[in-house]
Design a protein around this motif. Sequence first.
Motif, PDB file in Angstrom:
ATOM      1  N   PRO A 264     -15.193  -3.974  -4.750  1.00  0.00           N
ATOM      2  CA  PRO A 264     -15.082  -2.315  -5.425  1.00  0.00           C
ATOM      3  C   PRO A 264     -16.902  -2.027  -5.375  1.00  0.00           C
ATOM      4  O   PRO A 264     -17.463  -2.847  -5.980  1.00  0.00           O
TER       5      PRO A 264
ATOM      6  N   THR B  81      -3.659   0.368  -2.927  1.00  0.00           N
ATOM      7  CA  THR B  81      -2.916  -1.020  -2.773  1.00  0.00           C
ATOM      8  C   THR B  81      -2.822  -1.571  -4.170  1.00  0.00           C
ATOM      9  O   THR B  81      -3.564  -1.620  -5.021  1.00  0.00           O
TER      10      THR B  81
ATOM     11  N   ARG C  85     -13.651   2.658  -2.065  1.00  0.00           N
ATOM     12  CA  ARG C  85     -13.704   1.370  -2.777  1.00  0.00           C
ATOM     13  C   ARG C  85     -13.798   1.269  -4.348  1.00  0.00           C
ATOM     14  O   ARG C  85     -14.611   0.756  -5.183  1.00  0.00           O
TER      15      ARG C  85
ATOM     16  N   SER D  77       0.850  -1.011   0.040  1.00  0.00           N
ATOM     17  CA  SER D  77       0.023  -0.099  -0.087  1.00  0.00           C
ATOM     18  C   SER D  77       0.973   1.372  -0.019  1.00  0.00           C
ATOM     19  O   SER D  77       2.193   1.159   0.427  1.00  0.00           O
TER      20      SER D  77
ATOM     21  N   PHE E 178      -6.155  -0.462  -6.074  1.00  0.00           N
ATOM     22  CA  PHE E 178      -7.565  -0.127  -5.266  1.00  0.00           C
ATOM     23  C   PHE E 178      -7.428   0.967  -4.336  1.00  0.00           C
ATOM     24  O   PHE E 178      -6.441   0.825  -3.591  1.00  0.00           O
ATOM     25  N   GLU E 179      -8.160   1.743  -4.409  1.00  0.00           N
ATOM     26  CA  GLU E 179      -8.298   2.872  -3.348  1.00  0.00           C
ATOM     27  C   GLU E 179      -9.374   2.491  -2.453  1.00  0.00           C
ATOM     28  O   GLU E 179     -10.510   2.669  -2.794  1.00  0.00           O
ATOM     29  N   ASP E 180      -9.026   2.475  -1.192  1.00  0.00           N
ATOM     30  CA  ASP E 180      -9.851   1.728  -0.193  1.00  0.00           C
ATOM     31  C   ASP E 180     -10.881   2.794   0.279  1.00  0.00           C
ATOM     32  O   ASP E 180     -11.890   2.322   0.840  1.00  0.00           O
ATOM     33  N   GLU E 181     -10.768   4.024   0.356  1.00  0.00           N
ATOM     34  CA  GLU E 181     -11.889   5.142   0.930  1.00  0.00           C
ATOM     35  C   GLU E 181     -12.842   5.057  -0.009  1.00  0.00           C
ATOM     36  O   GLU E 181     -14.191   4.983   0.791  1.00  0.00           O
TER      37      GLU E 181
ATOM     38  N   ARG F  61      -5.914   9.157   1.816  1.00  0.00           N
ATOM     39  CA  ARG F  61      -6.428   8.039   1.198  1.00  0.00           C
ATOM     40  C   ARG F  61      -5.215   7.016   0.984  1.00  0.00           C
ATOM     41  O   ARG F  61      -3.979   7.338   1.275  1.00  0.00           O
ATOM     42  N   ARG F  62      -5.400   5.741   0.834  1.00  0.00           N
ATOM     43  CA  ARG F  62      -4.547   4.716   0.596  1.00  0.00           C
ATOM     44  C   ARG F  62      -4.800   3.821  -0.649  1.00  0.00           C
ATOM     45  O   ARG F  62      -5.930   3.559  -0.969  1.00  0.00           O
TER      46      ARG F  62
ATOM     47  N   THR G  50     -11.981  -7.727  -3.341  1.00  0.00           N
ATOM     48  CA  THR G  50     -11.927  -6.197  -2.842  1.00  0.00           C
ATOM     49  C   THR G  50     -13.056  -5.497  -2.543  1.00  0.00           C
ATOM     50  O   THR G  50     -13.081  -4.605  -1.926  1.00  0.00           O
TER      51      THR G  50
END
Length: 233
Positions: A202, A125, A147, A116, A142-145, A122-123, A200
Motif C-alpha cells: 500500500p 479486496t 493502493r 474482491s 485494500f483498494e487497488d486503484e 474501483r475494486r 499488498t
Amino acid sequence: METRVDEVADGIYRLNTEVPGFNFNQYLIVDDEPLLFHTGPRGLFESVSAAIARVIGLDRLRWIGFSHVEADECGALNHFLAAAPLASPLCSKVAAMVSMTDLADRPPRALADGESLALGRRRVTWLDAPHVPHGWECGYLFEDETRTLLCGDLFTQSGGSDVPLTESDILGPSEAFRAEMDYFAHGRRQGELLERLARTQPTTLACMHGSAWRGDGGALIRELATSLERPPQ
C-alpha cells in the motif's frame, strides 16, 4: 462536535471527529457504489452523516463496511442503513456468522478471505486478519486503484488529529499509545498476517484513529511487526 472532511487519496475521503483525548475516522470511497468504512459510534451519527452529505447524498451509499465488531467500527450501522435504503453491511464471513446476521437491520454481504468487490471503476479486496490487532472476525479492505489499505486499528494515534494525511512518523506515536493500553491480541499468526498485509504494497494507510499516512506502507507494516515482537518495556 463537527466532523472534518479531507480527500486523502483520489476519491477517498477521511471523515475525522475529535473527542476529548481521542479521535475517530471513517473513510468514504466515492464510485458508482459508494462505500463507507467504519461508522463511528451512534453518538457521532449526526455529525458523520452531515459530513458525508458534503461529498455525496447519503442515500447513494451502497456498502457500509467495518474491520471488526466494536462500537466505533459499526455502532451507527443501523442508523446508516435507515438513512441509505440501498446500503448493505459489508464484513467478513465470521462477522456475518457470529454477529451481523442478528445485529444488522439488513442482511450483510459477507466477503471471504481474498474476495474482491467491484464498486465501479474501483475494486476492494477483503483480507482476513483474525486477532490483528483484536477480534476473531477482524479484517481489512485494500483498494487497488489508489493502493489504499483501510487498516482499521493498526497505527492508532491518540489525541487530536489536525493533519489528515502525513508522511511523518506514525509508528512512534502508535506504539507509545500501545505502551499505555496494549490492544493487540498477540496471536500466534500475528507476524504472518502482518506480512500478508505488507505484501499488498500500500502507498496510503487509512488509519481509524489519527492521521492517514502516505509512503511505503509495506515497509511500515513490517516495522510494526518487528516492534510487536519486542518484549514490553
